[in-house]
Design an enzyme around this catalytic site. Structure first.
Site, short mmCIF file in Angstrom:
data_model
loop_
_atom_site.label_atom_id
_atom_site.label_comp_id
_atom_site.label_asym_id
_atom_site.label_seq_id
_atom_site.Cartn_x
_atom_site.Cartn_y
_atom_site.Cartn_z
N THR A 162 18.44 8.49 -9.42
CA THR A 162 19.59 8.23 -10.29
C THR A 162 20.46 7.16 -9.65
O THR A 162 20.39 6.94 -8.44
CB THR A 162 20.44 9.51 -10.47
OG1 THR A 162 19.60 10.62 -10.74
CG2 THR A 162 21.43 9.38 -11.60
N THR A 212 23.46 13.09 -8.40
CA THR A 212 22.08 12.64 -8.28
C THR A 212 21.25 13.73 -7.62
O THR A 212 21.66 14.28 -6.59
CB THR A 212 21.96 11.35 -7.46
OG1 THR A 212 20.58 11.10 -7.15
CG2 THR A 212 22.75 11.41 -6.16
N GLY A 215 18.17 17.58 -11.54
CA GLY A 215 19.19 17.77 -12.55
C GLY A 215 19.29 19.16 -13.12
O GLY A 215 20.37 19.61 -13.52
#
Length: 293
Positions: A162, A212, A215
């Site tokens: 991310t 990040t 998730g």
């Protein structure tokens, strides 16, 4: 009007592996911070700077977001992003967006051009097209699959990547933006924390946060909002952020987050091997780091 000394912090993902060389990312992250410092010096808003920083990260092809994305199990590239303006509590997000270079720009379009917070899949694609955002004409030529070498998690576990940026501007406004191509080998239609305000991105009058990592775990603890609400309740930014990462670790997840509060304090805790990050302190100092040693 009273002015605030600006500060910002960005990340290029918490999937860093010690066996890899990150010299290119270190150079690039410093360039992004320097460019955004110039924008803040010009008086740019926190929201504008957060979006512009993430666009630079997306376009570089160095991180698992934007051009650096990897395909899902069907071979398609699905991109997610969200952003939040702390001054107004407005938010925008897209998930499973295909065919466009900068999901963070699409997320901003959702926030500013629609009555909604999130659009997914075909709806997100139609909005991006209507807004004239940059399209991808040849996915195989465009995408760099930047996460190769970071996807060596044990079988059955989630790897990740991310980018994100949190900003405090001279007017004291806070904003955050986050973008990802998701976990490697993800199921079609999978969305993690990145496109979900409160889970992957948050900004209010107290703090701005971008997450990040794996998730699914960040969603389960509402990681970004949890951190900012801790600050609002009187915790220091560092203590609130570390408590969030500790809770994710207790559940079996890994990753990290970045944040800035209204006083310009910065934080970047993580429990993975490394996390690519760079920052501008309120004293004007720039730092870049991948690992803690």
């Amino acid at each position: 009007m009273m002015t605030t000394r600006p500060a910002l912090i960005l990340h290029g993902g918490a999937g860093a592996r010690r066996e890899r060389n990150y010299d290119a990312e270190v150079v690039h992250m410093r360039q992004v911070v320097e460019a955004m410092k110039a924008r803040l010096d010009e008086g740019a808003s926190a929201l504008d700077v957060a979006v512009e920083a993430v666009v630079m990260l997306e376009d570089s092809g160095l991180y698992v977001a934007g051009r650096g994305g990897s395909p899902n199990l069907d071979g398609d590239y699905e991109l997610d992003a969200s952003l939040m303006d702390g001054a107004t509590s407005r938010a925008g997000a897209v998930a499973a967006l295909q065919g466009f270079k900068n999901p963070v720009r699409a997320a901003r379009a959702v926030m500013e051009r629609t009555p909604h917070v999130m659009l997914v899949g075909e709806g997100a694609r139609r909005l991006a097209q209507a807004e004239g955002l940059d399209a991808i004409t040849d996915p195989e030529a465009w995408f760099t699959r930047a996460g190769k070498g970071e996807d060596n998690h044990p079988p059955g576990t989630l790897s990740h990547g991310t980018v994100g940026c949190c900003v405090l501007d001279p007017q004291g406004r806070l904003a955050a933006a986050t973008s990802t191509a998701g976990v490697f080998g993800k199921m079609p239609g999978r969305a993690g924390d990145t496109p979900i305000p409160a889970a992957g991105t948050w900004a209010d009058e107290h703090a701005a946060v971008s997450c990040t990592g794996q998730g699914e775990y960040f969603i389960r603890v509402a990681a970004a909002a949890r951190t900012a609400l801790g600050v609002a309740a009187g915790q220091s930014l560092q203590a609130a952020a570390q408590a969030t990462i500790d809770r994710i670790g207790q559940l079996g997840g890994d990753g990290g987050l970045i944040g800035v509060d209204r006083h310009g304090n910065l934080t970047h805790p993580y429990n993975s091997q490394g996390m690519k990050r760079a920052w501008l302190t309120s004293e004007g100092e720039i730092g870049v780091r991948v690992f803690n040693d």
